[in-house]
Design a protein around this motif. Structure first.
Motif, mmCIF file in Angstrom:
data_model
loop_
_atom_site.group_PDB
_atom_site.id
_atom_site.type_symbol
_atom_site.label_atom_id
_atom_site.label_comp_id
_atom_site.label_asym_id
_atom_site.label_seq_id
_atom_site.Cartn_x
_atom_site.Cartn_y
_atom_site.Cartn_z
ATOM 1 N N HIS A 1 -11.718 63.947 23.353
ATOM 2 C CA HIS A 1 -11.271 62.591 23.699
ATOM 3 C C HIS A 1 -9.757 62.537 23.905
ATOM 4 O O HIS A 1 -9.274 61.765 24.735
ATOM 5 C CB HIS A 1 -11.732 61.561 22.658
ATOM 6 C CG HIS A 1 -11.132 61.712 21.302
ATOM 7 N ND1 HIS A 1 -11.485 62.720 20.438
ATOM 8 C CD2 HIS A 1 -10.188 60.973 20.649
ATOM 9 C CE1 HIS A 1 -10.806 62.593 19.312
ATOM 10 N NE2 HIS A 1 -10.003 61.550 19.418
ATOM 11 N N LEU A 2 -8.994 63.375 23.180
ATOM 12 C CA LEU A 2 -7.543 63.420 23.401
ATOM 13 C C LEU A 2 -7.221 64.140 24.703
ATOM 14 O O LEU A 2 -6.320 63.731 25.444
ATOM 15 C CB LEU A 2 -6.855 64.124 22.230
ATOM 16 C CG LEU A 2 -6.913 63.444 20.868
ATOM 17 C CD1 LEU A 2 -6.056 64.198 19.854
ATOM 18 C CD2 LEU A 2 -6.440 61.990 20.971
ATOM 19 N N ALA B 1 -9.143 64.252 27.289
ATOM 20 C CA ALA B 1 -9.507 63.311 28.354
ATOM 21 C C ALA B 1 -8.469 62.215 28.491
ATOM 22 O O ALA B 1 -8.159 61.771 29.604
ATOM 23 C CB ALA B 1 -10.881 62.700 28.061
ATOM 24 N N ALA B 2 -7.898 61.766 27.377
ATOM 25 C CA ALA B 2 -6.895 60.703 27.406
ATOM 26 C C ALA B 2 -5.659 61.123 28.175
ATOM 27 O O ALA B 2 -5.172 60.404 29.063
ATOM 28 C CB ALA B 2 -6.510 60.311 25.977
ATOM 29 N N VAL B 3 -5.131 62.310 27.839
ATOM 30 C CA VAL B 3 -3.923 62.792 28.504
ATOM 31 C C VAL B 3 -4.209 63.074 29.972
ATOM 32 O O VAL B 3 -3.389 62.791 30.855
ATOM 33 C CB VAL B 3 -3.397 64.053 27.783
ATOM 34 C CG1 VAL B 3 -2.269 64.700 28.574
ATOM 35 C CG2 VAL B 3 -2.917 63.684 26.383
ATOM 36 N N PHE B 4 -5.381 63.615 30.250
ATOM 37 C CA PHE B 4 -5.794 63.869 31.629
ATOM 38 C C PHE B 4 -5.897 62.563 32.416
ATOM 39 O O PHE B 4 -5.441 62.466 33.554
ATOM 40 C CB PHE B 4 -7.148 64.579 31.619
ATOM 41 C CG PHE B 4 -7.658 64.979 32.972
ATOM 42 C CD1 PHE B 4 -7.299 66.195 33.532
ATOM 43 C CD2 PHE B 4 -8.499 64.154 33.697
ATOM 44 C CE1 PHE B 4 -7.761 66.571 34.779
ATOM 45 C CE2 PHE B 4 -8.971 64.526 34.940
ATOM 46 C CZ PHE B 4 -8.604 65.741 35.485
ATOM 47 N N THR B 5 -6.479 61.538 31.798
ATOM 48 C CA THR B 5 -6.766 60.275 32.486
ATOM 49 C C THR B 5 -5.544 59.389 32.636
ATOM 50 O O THR B 5 -5.219 58.934 33.730
ATOM 51 C CB THR B 5 -7.863 59.508 31.727
ATOM 52 O OG1 THR B 5 -9.029 60.325 31.642
ATOM 53 C CG2 THR B 5 -8.201 58.201 32.430
ATOM 54 N N PHE B 6 -4.862 59.142 31.526
ATOM 55 C CA PHE B 6 -3.766 58.170 31.536
ATOM 56 C C PHE B 6 -2.400 58.812 31.758
ATOM 57 O O PHE B 6 -1.455 58.138 32.164
ATOM 58 C CB PHE B 6 -3.753 57.386 30.221
ATOM 59 C CG PHE B 6 -5.000 56.588 29.986
ATOM 60 C CD1 PHE B 6 -5.259 55.451 30.732
ATOM 61 C CD2 PHE B 6 -5.929 56.977 29.033
ATOM 62 C CE1 PHE B 6 -6.418 54.709 30.529
ATOM 63 C CE2 PHE B 6 -7.090 56.246 28.817
ATOM 64 C CZ PHE B 6 -7.330 55.110 29.567
ATOM 65 N N GLY B 7 -2.305 60.126 31.503
ATOM 66 C CA GLY B 7 -1.003 60.781 31.621
ATOM 67 C C GLY B 7 -0.822 61.629 32.845
ATOM 68 O O GLY B 7 0.266 62.111 33.121
ATOM 69 N N GLY C 1 -16.842 57.293 27.834
ATOM 70 C CA GLY C 1 -18.059 57.891 27.299
ATOM 71 C C GLY C 1 -17.799 58.711 26.054
ATOM 72 O O GLY C 1 -18.655 58.785 25.160
ATOM 73 N N LEU C 2 -16.631 59.338 25.970
ATOM 74 C CA LEU C 2 -16.302 60.151 24.802
ATOM 75 C C LEU C 2 -15.911 59.304 23.591
ATOM 76 O O LEU C 2 -16.146 59.702 22.447
ATOM 77 C CB LEU C 2 -15.154 61.111 25.141
ATOM 78 C CG LEU C 2 -15.493 62.249 26.100
ATOM 79 C CD1 LEU C 2 -14.231 62.955 26.568
ATOM 80 C CD2 LEU C 2 -16.437 63.246 25.429
#
Length: 263
Positions: A159-160, A162-168, A220-221
């Protein structure tokens, strides 16, 4: 829209605006300035691919014997993103990763990324990122950016990642930067066309279709886990601050290169 995603987007918007309106874009006036930019930005292009593969390792089965991992929907999302990033096409229709497209663009501009290639060579031989940084004399801003990416990769938390990939990462190349490159392409025909193509593909694929897939994957994660959403928000904030730091480092490098040229 997912309320958690909406909250994160609202929280990080001031940081996104700092990146989108960063003065580094308007500082780029010629091929030499663009070369300085690319020689540092290539580290972000490379570690993006490493982050993507970490997600694939976490969210799909990449070992033998094979067993299904997680939800089929999440597997589909990450595999579609990997396919696009790792095996897109260049302007002539030849299959290449976005990383390889970027290296081609650097070479067309007349910039053999020797420092970066020295880093990659050292990393292949040692497996040690910090030692490879030192051997290749990688700029501090690029080191800090890559180090945070690998902190997230090494956390093992999908989930982390995915977060950096998505928002960063996914949609932070602004249209104003594309305008700068379009201008350079007109001034220096045949030297910037491949970089223009890379940016066009990046905005078309990463900033549109892939960003929607990444948002869905992150949701989803995390689902309704408040702790995960809190971690996602904090990781995204740090990722954007690292990007601002990278852009600031590149800005200073362009200024220094001009001073050296003038002298």
């Amino acid at each position: 829209m997912n309320p958690h995603i909406k909250k994160i987007q609202e929280t990080i918007e001031p940081l996104r605006q700092q990146i989108i309106n960063h003065p580094v874009y308007s500082l780029i006036e010629n091929i030499d300035d663009l070369g300085v930019f690319m020689n540092s930005h290539i580290y972000a292009v490379w570690d993006f691919m490493s982050l993507l593969k970490a997600l694939q390792n976490n969210l799909t089965c990449t070992q033998v014997p094979w067993f299904p991992v997680g939800s089929a929907n999440t597997r589909y999302l990450i595999n579609e993103i990997v396919c696009g990033e790792e095996s897109d096409v260049d302007a002539t229709g030849v299959r290449k990763s976005h990383y390889e497209l970027y290296l081609d663009a650097m070479k067309q501009c007349g910039y053999e990324p020797q420092r970066f290639l020295n880093f990659i060579y050292a990393l292949k031989n040692t497996g040690n990122i910090q030692q490879s940084f030192d051997e290749a004399e990688v700029p501090d801003a690029a080191k800090e950016f890559v180090n945070y990416t690998f902190d997230i990769i090494n956390s093992g938390k999908a989930h982390l990642q995915a977060a950096v990939f998505t928002f960063g990462r996914e949609d932070l190349i602004p249209n104003m930067f594309l305008s700068v490159v379009n201008d350079l392409n007109q001034k220096f025909p045949g030297q910037v066309s491949e970089f223009k193509y890379y940016l066009d593909r990046h905005i078309e694929v990463d900033g549109d279709h892939h960003s929607h897939l990444a948002l869905e994957m992150t949701a989803g994660l995390c689902r309704n886990d408040a702790e995960k959403w809190d971690e996602v928000e904090k990781a995204s904030i740090i990722a954007l601050k690292k990007r601002i730091g990278l852009w600031g480092g590149i800005y200073n490098e362009i200024i220094r290169s001009r001073v050296l040229t003038d002298n």
